[in-house]
Design a protein around this motif. Structure first.
Motif, PDB file in Angstrom:
ATOM      1  N   ASP A 130       0.847  -1.190   0.000  1.00  0.00           N
ATOM      2  CA  ASP A 130       0.000   0.000   0.000  1.00  0.00           C
ATOM      3  C   ASP A 130       0.886   1.245   0.000  1.00  0.00           C
ATOM      4  O   ASP A 130       1.995   1.215   0.550  1.00  0.00           O
ATOM      5  CB  ASP A 130      -0.885  -0.012   1.260  1.00  0.00           C
ATOM      6  CG  ASP A 130      -1.958   1.057   1.190  1.00  0.00           C
ATOM      7  OD1 ASP A 130      -3.069   0.723   0.759  1.00  0.00           O
ATOM      8  OD2 ASP A 130      -1.680   2.218   1.546  1.00  0.00           O
ATOM      9  N   VAL A 131       0.379   2.315  -0.586  1.00  0.00           N
ATOM     10  CA  VAL A 131       1.179   3.555  -0.612  1.00  0.00           C
ATOM     11  C   VAL A 131       1.516   4.013   0.807  1.00  0.00           C
ATOM     12  O   VAL A 131       2.591   4.578   1.053  1.00  0.00           O
ATOM     13  CB  VAL A 131       0.460   4.687  -1.381  1.00  0.00           C
ATOM     14  CG1 VAL A 131       0.272   4.304  -2.836  1.00  0.00           C
ATOM     15  CG2 VAL A 131      -0.858   5.051  -0.756  1.00  0.00           C
ATOM     16  N   LEU A 132       0.626   3.734   1.727  1.00  0.00           N
ATOM     17  CA  LEU A 132       0.856   4.155   3.107  1.00  0.00           C
ATOM     18  C   LEU A 132       2.003   3.368   3.749  1.00  0.00           C
ATOM     19  O   LEU A 132       2.745   3.912   4.557  1.00  0.00           O
ATOM     20  CB  LEU A 132      -0.442   3.992   3.910  1.00  0.00           C
ATOM     21  CG  LEU A 132      -0.629   4.904   5.114  1.00  0.00           C
ATOM     22  CD1 LEU A 132      -0.316   6.357   4.816  1.00  0.00           C
ATOM     23  CD2 LEU A 132      -2.043   4.773   5.652  1.00  0.00           C
ATOM     24  N   LEU A 192       5.067   5.231   2.496  1.00  0.00           N
ATOM     25  CA  LEU A 192       5.218   6.562   3.105  1.00  0.00           C
ATOM     26  C   LEU A 192       5.579   6.466   4.578  1.00  0.00           C
ATOM     27  O   LEU A 192       6.419   7.204   5.089  1.00  0.00           O
ATOM     28  CB  LEU A 192       3.928   7.365   2.929  1.00  0.00           C
ATOM     29  CG  LEU A 192       3.638   7.832   1.504  1.00  0.00           C
ATOM     30  CD1 LEU A 192       2.240   8.411   1.396  1.00  0.00           C
ATOM     31  CD2 LEU A 192       4.673   8.856   1.047  1.00  0.00           C
ATOM     32  N   ARG A 193       4.933   5.529   5.278  1.00  0.00           N
ATOM     33  CA  ARG A 193       5.219   5.365   6.710  1.00  0.00           C
ATOM     34  C   ARG A 193       6.672   4.934   6.921  1.00  0.00           C
ATOM     35  O   ARG A 193       7.313   5.357   7.900  1.00  0.00           O
ATOM     36  CB  ARG A 193       4.281   4.322   7.316  1.00  0.00           C
ATOM     37  CG  ARG A 193       2.837   4.783   7.430  1.00  0.00           C
ATOM     38  CD  ARG A 193       2.562   5.338   8.819  1.00  0.00           C
ATOM     39  NE  ARG A 193       1.144   5.546   9.025  1.00  0.00           N
ATOM     40  CZ  ARG A 193       0.531   6.726   8.948  1.00  0.00           C
ATOM     41  NH1 ARG A 193       1.225   7.811   8.655  1.00  0.00           N
ATOM     42  NH2 ARG A 193      -0.760   6.831   9.175  1.00  0.00           N
ATOM     43  N   LEU A 196       9.248   5.657   4.964  1.00  0.00           N
ATOM     44  CA  LEU A 196      10.099   6.831   4.735  1.00  0.00           C
ATOM     45  C   LEU A 196      10.008   7.794   5.919  1.00  0.00           C
ATOM     46  O   LEU A 196      11.008   8.354   6.363  1.00  0.00           O
ATOM     47  CB  LEU A 196       9.682   7.540   3.443  1.00  0.00           C
ATOM     48  CG  LEU A 196       9.896   6.753   2.147  1.00  0.00           C
ATOM     49  CD1 LEU A 196       9.291   7.494   0.961  1.00  0.00           C
ATOM     50  CD2 LEU A 196      11.377   6.487   1.896  1.00  0.00           C
ATOM     51  N   GLU A 197       8.761   7.946   6.404  1.00  0.00           N
ATOM     52  CA  GLU A 197       8.540   8.813   7.565  1.00  0.00           C
ATOM     53  C   GLU A 197       9.321   8.318   8.773  1.00  0.00           C
ATOM     54  O   GLU A 197       9.845   9.100   9.566  1.00  0.00           O
ATOM     55  CB  GLU A 197       7.048   8.772   7.897  1.00  0.00           C
ATOM     56  CG  GLU A 197       6.417  10.087   8.206  1.00  0.00           C
ATOM     57  CD  GLU A 197       5.019   9.893   8.734  1.00  0.00           C
ATOM     58  OE1 GLU A 197       4.724  10.512   9.752  1.00  0.00           O
ATOM     59  OE2 GLU A 197       4.218   9.124   8.161  1.00  0.00           O
ATOM     60  N   ALA A 198       9.384   6.983   8.908  1.00  0.00           N
ATOM     61  CA  ALA A 198      10.045   6.396  10.076  1.00  0.00           C
ATOM     62  C   ALA A 198      11.564   6.388   9.933  1.00  0.00           C
ATOM     63  O   ALA A 198      12.264   5.955  10.838  1.00  0.00           O
ATOM     64  CB  ALA A 198       9.538   4.974  10.289  1.00  0.00           C
ATOM     65  N   GLY A 199      12.069   6.842   8.787  1.00  0.00           N
ATOM     66  CA  GLY A 199      13.509   6.992   8.667  1.00  0.00           C
ATOM     67  C   GLY A 199      14.189   6.120   7.632  1.00  0.00           C
ATOM     68  O   GLY A 199      15.407   6.211   7.459  1.00  0.00           O
ATOM     69  N   TRP A 234       2.921   5.943  -8.051  1.00  0.00           N
ATOM     70  CA  TRP A 234       2.118   6.985  -7.395  1.00  0.00           C
ATOM     71  C   TRP A 234       2.931   7.677  -6.307  1.00  0.00           C
ATOM     72  O   TRP A 234       2.929   8.907  -6.205  1.00  0.00           O
ATOM     73  CB  TRP A 234       0.855   6.351  -6.813  1.00  0.00           C
ATOM     74  CG  TRP A 234      -0.173   7.355  -6.377  1.00  0.00           C
ATOM     75  CD1 TRP A 234      -1.197   7.864  -7.123  1.00  0.00           C
ATOM     76  CD2 TRP A 234      -0.266   7.987  -5.080  1.00  0.00           C
ATOM     77  NE1 TRP A 234      -1.920   8.759  -6.378  1.00  0.00           N
ATOM     78  CE2 TRP A 234      -1.376   8.869  -5.134  1.00  0.00           C
ATOM     79  CE3 TRP A 234       0.470   7.904  -3.910  1.00  0.00           C
ATOM     80  CZ2 TRP A 234      -1.759   9.644  -4.045  1.00  0.00           C
ATOM     81  CZ3 TRP A 234       0.095   8.696  -2.825  1.00  0.00           C
ATOM     82  CH2 TRP A 234      -1.014   9.541  -2.896  1.00  0.00           C
ATOM     83  N   LEU A 292       4.330  11.573  -5.924  1.00  0.00           N
ATOM     84  CA  LEU A 292       4.070  12.379  -4.722  1.00  0.00           C
ATOM     85  C   LEU A 292       5.378  12.930  -4.159  1.00  0.00           C
ATOM     86  O   LEU A 292       5.470  14.104  -3.784  1.00  0.00           O
ATOM     87  CB  LEU A 292       3.348  11.527  -3.667  1.00  0.00           C
ATOM     88  CG  LEU A 292       2.993  12.243  -2.368  1.00  0.00           C
ATOM     89  CD1 LEU A 292       1.944  13.324  -2.611  1.00  0.00           C
ATOM     90  CD2 LEU A 292       2.461  11.254  -1.329  1.00  0.00           C
ATOM     91  N   LEU A 307      11.103  15.754  -2.805  1.00  0.00           N
ATOM     92  CA  LEU A 307      12.010  14.674  -2.385  1.00  0.00           C
ATOM     93  C   LEU A 307      12.319  13.806  -3.605  1.00  0.00           C
ATOM     94  O   LEU A 307      11.543  13.767  -4.561  1.00  0.00           O
ATOM     95  CB  LEU A 307      11.386  13.826  -1.283  1.00  0.00           C
ATOM     96  CG  LEU A 307      11.073  14.545   0.025  1.00  0.00           C
ATOM     97  CD1 LEU A 307      10.499  13.569   1.042  1.00  0.00           C
ATOM     98  CD2 LEU A 307      12.320  15.206   0.601  1.00  0.00           C
TER      99      LEU A 307
END
Lengths: 223, 121
Positions: free
Chosen positions: B46-48, B51-52, B54-57, B86, B90, B96
């Motif tokens: 899933d895209v999430l 993203l999660r 990448l967000e987490a490092g 997708w 984004l 980025l």
């Protein structure tokens, strides 16, 4: 449903520039169904904003919420506590939801994260198309259930025009069917082609937005 | 979630997972800064998830799924690639590098290729 799409990220980021505490609020009705502004999209946008804003020197706190219908105050009431904690709210509802939040929380700064597009339906996975302009005087019964006002690029009530070719509309032949071809085919199927002999008079647009912002009152629902 | 990792691999267990198993059977192990997550199918990415991570490092995220025509769920690999594209779009929008997310097609017999990719990374 009301169909919408996310604004470009550069526009969203510009609107929240300088904000250090942000609330992103989705709506679980129309914009969730068209995959633009439900809880999932709130999570995705919030993650993207955190990534984008990471480079900033000051940390940005983003709260994520979604309500059943942002266009009704009852559903938004539980947001009051969170709205009081933040500097701005990014609404992922349609324009109606955004305005409801703005009216309901007059001291809060509300920014839209979506561009509200039209009333339509999904034609296929990933494709939504306009079906109703909300003219306030529905003519579908006279045109085989196909709206010439919405689906004809010229909103002709006595069509077709000369731009109909092989069932396609000259405005965008690749994507648009000629509404009048559709109307003819449908009336033929229903055995109602004689309807097309009637000349439609000019439409009275006062029932549409041209008559100013509209409201509906049901006295039987008021005390 | 904390992820002080260089690379997260979201892998279809039927292709990439088998390739990793073959690599490990030869005594090779994943570098310590690589996190490998086997999924039932590339289509479950899933895209999430991306993203999660990448967000987490995570510095990079790979999505490894079957070649076109080889997906046991028919189109899971195509959905995986779509979702990667997708997220890449984004990331581009927010300034980025889209190269932080990579889609690669792989088959169970590609242990040597997998090893080479990991060494190049």
């Amino acid at each position: 449903m009301i169909v919408a799409e996310r604004k470009p990220m550069v526009e969203i980021l510009a609107s929240i520039q300088g904000v250090s505490r942000l609330l992103v609020v989705g709506c679980e009705t129309c914009v969730a169904v068209c995959l633009a502004g439900g809880a999932k999209e709130v999570a995705v946008l919030s993650a993207a904003l955190r990534l984008a804003l990471r480079e900033r020197t000051s940390a940005v706190e983003i709260l994520e919420r979604s309500v059943e219908r942002q266009c009704e105050e009852e559903f938004n009431a539980p947001l009051a506590e969170d709205i009081a904690k933040v500097e701005a709210v990014l609404s992922m509802a349609c324009g109606v939801g955004v305005q409801t939040l703005a009216e309901q929380f007059p001291d809060a700064i509300i920014y839209p994260a979506l561009n509200t597009q039209f009333m339509g339906r999904p034609e296929a996975p990933g494709i939504w198309a306009e079906r109703c302009l909300g003219c306030g005087d529905c003519v579908l019964g006279r045109f085989g259930g196909i709206c010439p006002i919405t689906r004809c690029s010229k909103s002709l009530l006595n069509g077709p025009c000369g731009g109909s070719s092989n069932g396609r509309c000259e405005v965008d032949p690749e994507h648009l069917e000629c509404a009048w071809q559709l109307i003819y085919d449908r009336l033929a199927r229903l055995g109602q082609l004689e309807r097309l002999y009637a000349i439609e008079p000019p439409k009275d647009w006062r029932s549409a937005h041209d008559g100013g912002p509209r409201r509906t009152t049901r006295e039987d629902l008021r005390l | 979630m904390s992820m002080a990792q260089r690379l997260l691999v979201l892998a279809c267990s039927r292709s990439a997972g088998e390739a990793l198993a073959a690599l490990e059977a030869t005594g090779q192990t994943l570098p310590p800064d690589v996190t490998w997550v086997n999924l039932p199918c590339g289509g479950s990415v899933d895209v999430l998830h991306i993203l999660r991570a990448l967000e987490a490092g995570a510095e990079k995220v790979w999505v490894l799924a079957c070649y076109e025509g080889a997906c046991e769920s028919l189109e899971g690999n195509r959905w995986a690639e779509k979702r990667v594209q997708w997220v890449q779009a984004l990331l581009q929008e927010i300034g980025l590098g889209p190269e932080r997310v990579v889609f690669r097609a792989i088959s169970p017999t590609m242990a040597a290729d997998l090893k080479a990719w990991l060494e190049e990374e």
